[in-house]
Design an enzyme around this catalytic site. Sequence first.
Site, PDB file in Angstrom:
ATOM      1  N   LYS A 101       1.313  -1.473   0.038  1.00  0.00           N
ATOM      2  CA  LYS A 101      -0.731   0.130  -0.264  1.00  0.00           C
ATOM      3  C   LYS A 101       0.663   1.478   0.182  1.00  0.00           C
ATOM      4  CE  LYS A 101      -1.581   2.669   3.317  1.00  0.00           C
ATOM      5  NZ  LYS A 101      -1.712   3.846   2.469  1.00  0.00           N
ATOM      6  N   GLY A 123       6.439   4.657   8.240  1.00  0.00           N
ATOM      7  CA  GLY A 123       6.274   5.777   8.231  1.00  0.00           C
ATOM      8  C   GLY A 123       6.535   5.923   9.916  1.00  0.00           C
ATOM      9  N   SER A 124       5.338   6.971   9.663  1.00  0.00           N
ATOM     10  CA  SER A 124       5.395   7.580  11.353  1.00  0.00           C
ATOM     11  C   SER A 124       6.024   6.395  12.814  1.00  0.00           C
ATOM     12  CB  SER A 124       4.584   8.760  11.675  1.00  0.00           C
ATOM     13  OG  SER A 124       3.110   7.719  11.403  1.00  0.00           O
ATOM     14  N   THR A 125       6.247   6.930  13.112  1.00  0.00           N
ATOM     15  CA  THR A 125       6.565   6.500  14.537  1.00  0.00           C
ATOM     16  C   THR A 125       5.095   6.469  15.922  1.00  0.00           C
ATOM     17  OG1 THR A 125       8.489   7.165  15.820  1.00  0.00           O
ATOM     18  CG2 THR A 125       7.485   6.247  17.643  1.00  0.00           C
ATOM     19  N   GLU A 126       3.770   7.137  15.296  1.00  0.00           N
ATOM     20  CA  GLU A 126       2.712   7.156  15.992  1.00  0.00           C
ATOM     21  C   GLU A 126       2.004   5.900  15.682  1.00  0.00           C
ATOM     22  OE1 GLU A 126       0.844  10.802  15.378  1.00  0.00           O
ATOM     23  OE2 GLU A 126      -0.947  10.182  15.802  1.00  0.00           O
ATOM     24  N   GLY A 136       3.732   3.180  13.224  1.00  0.00           N
ATOM     25  CA  GLY A 136       3.884   2.310  14.350  1.00  0.00           C
ATOM     26  C   GLY A 136       3.519   1.587  15.039  1.00  0.00           C
ATOM     27  N   GLU A 175      10.120   0.181  10.434  1.00  0.00           N
ATOM     28  CA  GLU A 175      11.279   1.562   9.750  1.00  0.00           C
ATOM     29  C   GLU A 175       9.922   2.920  10.091  1.00  0.00           C
ATOM     30  OE1 GLU A 175      13.992   0.843   8.316  1.00  0.00           O
ATOM     31  OE2 GLU A 175      13.916  -1.540   8.421  1.00  0.00           O
ATOM     32  N   CYS A 178      13.903  10.997   7.029  1.00  0.00           N
ATOM     33  CA  CYS A 178      13.689  10.069   8.386  1.00  0.00           C
ATOM     34  C   CYS A 178      14.807  10.027   9.173  1.00  0.00           C
ATOM     35  CB  CYS A 178      13.084   8.413   7.978  1.00  0.00           C
ATOM     36  SG  CYS A 178      13.835   7.469   6.931  1.00  0.00           S
ATOM     37  N   GLU A 210      10.668  15.294  15.534  1.00  0.00           N
ATOM     38  CA  GLU A 210      10.666  15.033  14.382  1.00  0.00           C
ATOM     39  C   GLU A 210       9.701  15.802  13.775  1.00  0.00           C
ATOM     40  OE1 GLU A 210       9.018  12.056  12.088  1.00  0.00           O
ATOM     41  OE2 GLU A 210      10.965  11.663  11.182  1.00  0.00           O
TER      42      GLU A 210
HETATM   43  P1  NAD Z   1       2.173   8.241   8.190  1.00  0.00           P
HETATM   44  O1  NAD Z   1       2.717   6.463   9.751  1.00  0.00           O
HETATM   45  O2  NAD Z   1       1.751   9.130   8.559  1.00  0.00           O
HETATM   46  O3  NAD Z   1       2.306   6.699   6.919  1.00  0.00           O
HETATM   47  C1  NAD Z   1       2.616   5.664   6.498  1.00  0.00           C
HETATM   48  C2  NAD Z   1       1.851   4.329   5.821  1.00  0.00           C
HETATM   49  O4  NAD Z   1       0.835   4.225   6.398  1.00  0.00           O
HETATM   50  C3  NAD Z   1       0.888   5.892   4.660  1.00  0.00           C
HETATM   51  O5  NAD Z   1       0.831   4.474   3.653  1.00  0.00           O
HETATM   52  C4  NAD Z   1      -0.459   5.879   5.236  1.00  0.00           C
HETATM   53  O6  NAD Z   1      -1.409   5.674   4.633  1.00  0.00           O
HETATM   54  C5  NAD Z   1      -0.330   4.314   6.337  1.00  0.00           C
HETATM   55  N1  NAD Z   1      -1.135   4.537   7.267  1.00  0.00           N
HETATM   56  C6  NAD Z   1      -1.716   5.119   8.643  1.00  0.00           C
HETATM   57  N2  NAD Z   1      -2.431   5.257   8.978  1.00  0.00           N
HETATM   58  C7  NAD Z   1      -2.006   3.896   9.417  1.00  0.00           C
HETATM   59  C8  NAD Z   1      -2.956   3.061  10.738  1.00  0.00           C
HETATM   60  N3  NAD Z   1      -3.577   3.380  11.226  1.00  0.00           N
HETATM   61  N4  NAD Z   1      -2.371   1.809  10.152  1.00  0.00           N
HETATM   62  C9  NAD Z   1      -1.596   1.418   8.869  1.00  0.00           C
HETATM   63  N5  NAD Z   1      -1.832   2.128   7.975  1.00  0.00           N
HETATM   64  C10 NAD Z   1      -1.900   3.106   8.269  1.00  0.00           C
HETATM   65  O7  NAD Z   1       3.640   8.517   8.259  1.00  0.00           O
HETATM   66  P2  NAD Z   1       3.986   9.261   7.242  1.00  0.00           P
HETATM   67  O8  NAD Z   1       2.918  10.760   7.461  1.00  0.00           O
HETATM   68  O9  NAD Z   1       3.219   9.064   5.480  1.00  0.00           O
HETATM   69  O10 NAD Z   1       5.425   9.189   6.610  1.00  0.00           O
HETATM   70  C11 NAD Z   1       6.200  10.368   7.725  1.00  0.00           C
HETATM   71  C12 NAD Z   1       7.027   8.918   8.516  1.00  0.00           C
HETATM   72  O11 NAD Z   1       7.655   8.109   8.004  1.00  0.00           O
HETATM   73  C13 NAD Z   1       7.721  10.075   8.954  1.00  0.00           C
HETATM   74  O12 NAD Z   1       8.168  10.338  10.396  1.00  0.00           O
HETATM   75  C14 NAD Z   1       9.720   9.241   8.993  1.00  0.00           C
HETATM   76  O13 NAD Z   1      10.229   9.677   9.736  1.00  0.00           O
HETATM   77  C15 NAD Z   1       8.962   7.633   8.971  1.00  0.00           C
HETATM   78  N6  NAD Z   1       9.819   7.553   7.475  1.00  0.00           N
HETATM   79  C16 NAD Z   1      10.813   6.103   7.855  1.00  0.00           C
HETATM   80  C17 NAD Z   1      12.019   5.988   7.561  1.00  0.00           C
HETATM   81  C18 NAD Z   1      12.690   4.485   8.069  1.00  0.00           C
HETATM   82  O14 NAD Z   1      13.343   3.943   7.176  1.00  0.00           O
HETATM   83  N7  NAD Z   1      12.930   4.819   9.158  1.00  0.00           N
HETATM   84  C19 NAD Z   1      11.549   5.921   6.105  1.00  0.00           C
HETATM   85  C20 NAD Z   1      10.776   7.552   5.027  1.00  0.00           C
HETATM   86  C21 NAD Z   1       9.926   7.683   6.265  1.00  0.00           C
END
Ligand code: NAD
Length: 486
Positions: free
Chosen positions: A186, A240-243, A245, A262, A296, A393
């Site tokens: 996704k 994605g975000s820590t929250e 995650g 990640e 990130c 962040e």
């Molecule tokens: P996000 O967590 O809001 O969204 C990431 C993905 O998760 C999106 O596809 C979103 O639709 C999906 N999502 C949202 N809520 C969900 C849920 N409850 N259950 C399942 N899926 C859900 O993050 P973002 O704003 O898209 O990306 C930015 C974040 O990603 C930053 O915190 C960044 O540091 C992190 N990031 C980390 C790495 C790494 O390798 N550590 C790499 C890139 C980005």
Amino acid sequence: MTAIPSPFAYAPAPESVRPVLKASYGLFIGGKFVDPKSGKSFQTINPATEEPIAEVADAGAADVARAVDAARKAFPKWSKTKPAERAKLLFRIARRIQERSRELAVLESMNGGKPIKESRDEDLPLVVQHFFHHAGWCDKLPYAFAGAQPKPVGVCGQIIPWNFPLMMAAWKLAPALACGNTCVLKPAETTPLTALMLAEILQECGLPDGVVNIVTGGPDAGRAITALAGSGVDKIAFTGSTEVGKAIAKAVAGTGVKLTLELGGKSPNIVFADAALDQAVEGVVSGIWFNQGHVCCAGSRLFVEESAHDDFVARLERRMQQLRVGDPLDKNTDVGAINSKAQLETINRYLKAGSAEGAHKHEVSCPLPKKGFWCRPTIFTGVQPSHTIAREEIFGPVVSVMTFRTPEEAVQRANNTTYGLSAGVWTEKAARALEMSNRLGAGVVWLNTFNRFDASAPFGGYKESGFGREGGRQGLSAYLKVGGGR
Ligand code: NAD
């Protein structure tokens, strides 16, 4: 400080390639583009112009279940396909991406806002490298995990963010496929288009139907994937975000499903007074202004040895004023558009908090385009460790500068964070560099460089930056059962 007027202003150098796009896209399930059962779709836009690019399907729970079914059906055959055959397919995909890389780079910049020189010279080469690299692993897994009889995990649910859309897709798909798994991926809601173009490439390359399924949509589609953990989905990989995650870790807990996270970061970039300062300035620039700071592992906390602070900040600010902010499709652009209105609002909140809490703001003084989402590259000096901008962040082009007097203090300050994704150290003393790298609590430590990636080098975090690695042999283990277990 204002911009130094240049007698040699750059003329615009617009990218001429335009990707061939459809007006609307369905979901990629079972090797075909299909209409969503949800009956819903959304418009994906260009953040630099706010103009719509295409209509994209918004997957509901029934659509995700259909994609998982397709991946389940494809798994028995794909997991038993001869490793050399899988390798051939991955090589073919890598080559086809390479052939279409300019088109993909332009689409990435159109949909995500990043400068074309970055999508062309950084994202796409890494995407291709990940497929080539993992093609090479397909028939060597028994040697990589000698005696452990590695087996594919099964169906992998993979959820990715918007900052490196195609690169994140490659980091997820290439190792999973090399190990014989099938996937439901996704993409993020603001950047679905390059994943859909990748789906067309997978069709062209003859990847068997159902081996990769791509479901576009927002958080609900992501939740629908994690809801199937243990009942159709055998592994969840999330970036994605820590929250989010943490929410996913809760959703998956107790299902016995393999999980890798990640997540976010607030990484330190540490400059000692003995460093090659101009080189370090370039490292700080790439550490925080690469990809508008939507990185990130961005070096968003800059620690400068106190005796070099004023000189270094002056050099950094002079360099910052040379950055060209604007049209992502102009080959001269250094800093493109912020990915979305929501992200721009988040960054603006942090900019206000930085000033309100007493830090000094220095920003690029160039004019910004009228339409689209834009943020000036910014340096905050006089930052205290307790300031919001030193702790949270921002995920934007904003660096917080702090000082230290001794290596011990640098380590303590750098490690004083809930995150642990990356760190940078700038010094001419090799012994100091190695000592620092041993003591910094980060998954990756760069010495006299920053933001360097390679498919053979594992990448990932500690603490609230997540767990699991992507890339190299370590990255493969996330997609394998070894020794007959999980
Ligand atoms: P996000 O967590 O809001 O969204 C990431 C993905 O998760 C999106 O596809 C979103 O639709 C999906 N999502 C949202 N809520 C969900 C849920 N409850 N259950 C399942 N899926 C859900 O993050 P973002 O704003 O898209 O990306 C930015 C974040 O990603 C930053 O915190 C960044 O540091 C992190 N990031 C980390 C790495 C790494 O390798 N550590 C790499 C890139 C980005």
